[in-house]
Design a protein around this motif. Sequence first.
Motif, mmCIF file in Angstrom:
data_model
loop_
_atom_site.group_PDB
_atom_site.id
_atom_site.type_symbol
_atom_site.label_atom_id
_atom_site.label_comp_id
_atom_site.label_asym_id
_atom_site.label_seq_id
_atom_site.Cartn_x
_atom_site.Cartn_y
_atom_site.Cartn_z
ATOM 1 N N ILE A 53 0.869 -1.177 0.000
ATOM 2 C CA ILE A 53 0.000 0.000 0.000
ATOM 3 C C ILE A 53 0.904 1.225 0.000
ATOM 4 C CG2 ILE A 53 -1.823 1.258 1.210
ATOM 5 C CD1 ILE A 53 -2.606 -1.472 2.461
ATOM 6 N N ARG A 54 0.705 2.056 -1.016
ATOM 7 C CA ARG A 54 1.563 3.223 -1.177
ATOM 8 C C ARG A 54 0.728 4.467 -1.412
ATOM 9 N NH1 ARG A 54 6.164 1.643 -5.409
ATOM 10 N NH2 ARG A 54 6.916 3.654 -4.682
ATOM 11 N N ARG A 55 1.125 5.565 -0.817
ATOM 12 C CA ARG A 55 0.499 6.874 -1.054
ATOM 13 C C ARG A 55 0.704 7.208 -2.517
ATOM 14 N NH1 ARG A 55 -2.043 10.982 -1.571
ATOM 15 N NH2 ARG A 55 -1.814 12.918 -0.438
ATOM 16 N N TRP A 56 -0.352 7.724 -3.149
ATOM 17 C CA TRP A 56 -0.302 7.954 -4.590
ATOM 18 C C TRP A 56 -0.886 9.313 -4.927
ATOM 19 C CZ3 TRP A 56 -4.088 7.567 -8.741
ATOM 20 C CH2 TRP A 56 -3.508 7.427 -10.010
ATOM 21 N N ASN A 57 -0.292 9.998 -5.896
ATOM 22 C CA ASN A 57 -0.754 11.306 -6.329
ATOM 23 C C ASN A 57 -1.215 11.201 -7.776
ATOM 24 O OD1 ASN A 57 -1.284 14.028 -6.471
ATOM 25 N ND2 ASN A 57 0.840 14.618 -6.787
ATOM 26 N N TRP A 58 -2.487 11.358 -8.001
ATOM 27 C CA TRP A 58 -3.086 11.262 -9.342
ATOM 28 C C TRP A 58 -2.941 12.610 -10.023
ATOM 29 C CZ3 TRP A 58 -8.675 8.972 -10.011
ATOM 30 C CH2 TRP A 58 -8.913 8.715 -11.363
ATOM 31 N N THR A 59 -1.950 12.730 -10.910
ATOM 32 C CA THR A 59 -1.670 14.026 -11.532
ATOM 33 C C THR A 59 -2.123 14.131 -12.976
ATOM 34 O OG1 THR A 59 0.557 13.291 -12.100
ATOM 35 C CG2 THR A 59 0.300 14.498 -10.035
ATOM 36 N N VAL A 60 -2.254 13.034 -13.690
ATOM 37 C CA VAL A 60 -2.592 13.066 -15.112
ATOM 38 C C VAL A 60 -3.970 12.430 -15.324
ATOM 39 C CG1 VAL A 60 -1.911 12.320 -17.418
ATOM 40 C CG2 VAL A 60 -0.166 12.975 -15.751
ATOM 41 N N LYS A 61 -4.849 13.143 -16.021
ATOM 42 C CA LYS A 61 -6.204 12.688 -16.338
ATOM 43 C C LYS A 61 -7.029 12.351 -15.093
ATOM 44 C CE LYS A 61 -5.463 11.347 -21.050
ATOM 45 N NZ LYS A 61 -5.876 10.479 -22.124
ATOM 46 N N ASN A 62 -6.830 13.119 -14.063
ATOM 47 C CA ASN A 62 -7.622 12.978 -12.840
ATOM 48 C C ASN A 62 -8.920 13.763 -13.019
ATOM 49 O OD1 ASN A 62 -8.796 13.166 -10.324
ATOM 50 N ND2 ASN A 62 -6.894 13.618 -9.247
ATOM 51 N N PRO A 63 -10.062 13.083 -13.101
ATOM 52 C CA PRO A 63 -11.322 13.815 -13.328
ATOM 53 C C PRO A 63 -11.683 14.753 -12.189
ATOM 54 C CG PRO A 63 -11.746 11.500 -12.860
ATOM 55 C CD PRO A 63 -10.263 11.651 -12.983
ATOM 56 N N ASP A 64 -11.186 14.496 -10.985
ATOM 57 C CA ASP A 64 -11.491 15.374 -9.852
ATOM 58 C C ASP A 64 -10.668 16.657 -9.892
ATOM 59 O OD1 ASP A 64 -13.341 13.568 -8.883
ATOM 60 O OD2 ASP A 64 -11.893 12.585 -7.559
ATOM 61 N N ALA A 65 -9.616 16.685 -10.694
ATOM 62 C CA ALA A 65 -8.756 17.866 -10.766
ATOM 63 C C ALA A 65 -9.124 18.796 -11.920
ATOM 64 C CB ALA A 65 -7.287 17.432 -10.908
ATOM 65 N N ALA A 66 -10.132 18.416 -12.664
ATOM 66 C CA ALA A 66 -10.521 19.222 -13.833
ATOM 67 C C ALA A 66 -11.159 20.536 -13.439
ATOM 68 C CB ALA A 66 -11.486 18.438 -14.713
#
Length: 96
Positions: A83-96
Amino acid sequence: MLFAIISTDKPNHLQTRMDNRPEHLAYLNSLGDRLKFAGPFLGGDEKPVGTLAVVEAETLDAAKTIAADDPYAVAGLFEQVEIRRWNWTVKNPDAA
């Protein structure tokens, strides 16, 4: 916070996976918006050999609980779970 749950099946445990699949899918769906996406890793024969799930959790311990409560984990399917902390930076629908 997002966490990647990376699980590797024990060798020769495809039947365990198949026997517990309905409960596993129901569990993932029960997570609602906490589950961002999930799916199996495939081996050379195109059969599942592990799982990737990305979940939102307040803490690493909360993510560990989500992973431990998965029916696949309860059934003893996994040889290893990371289990690893992850940062969704590309094509993240919540960041749009």
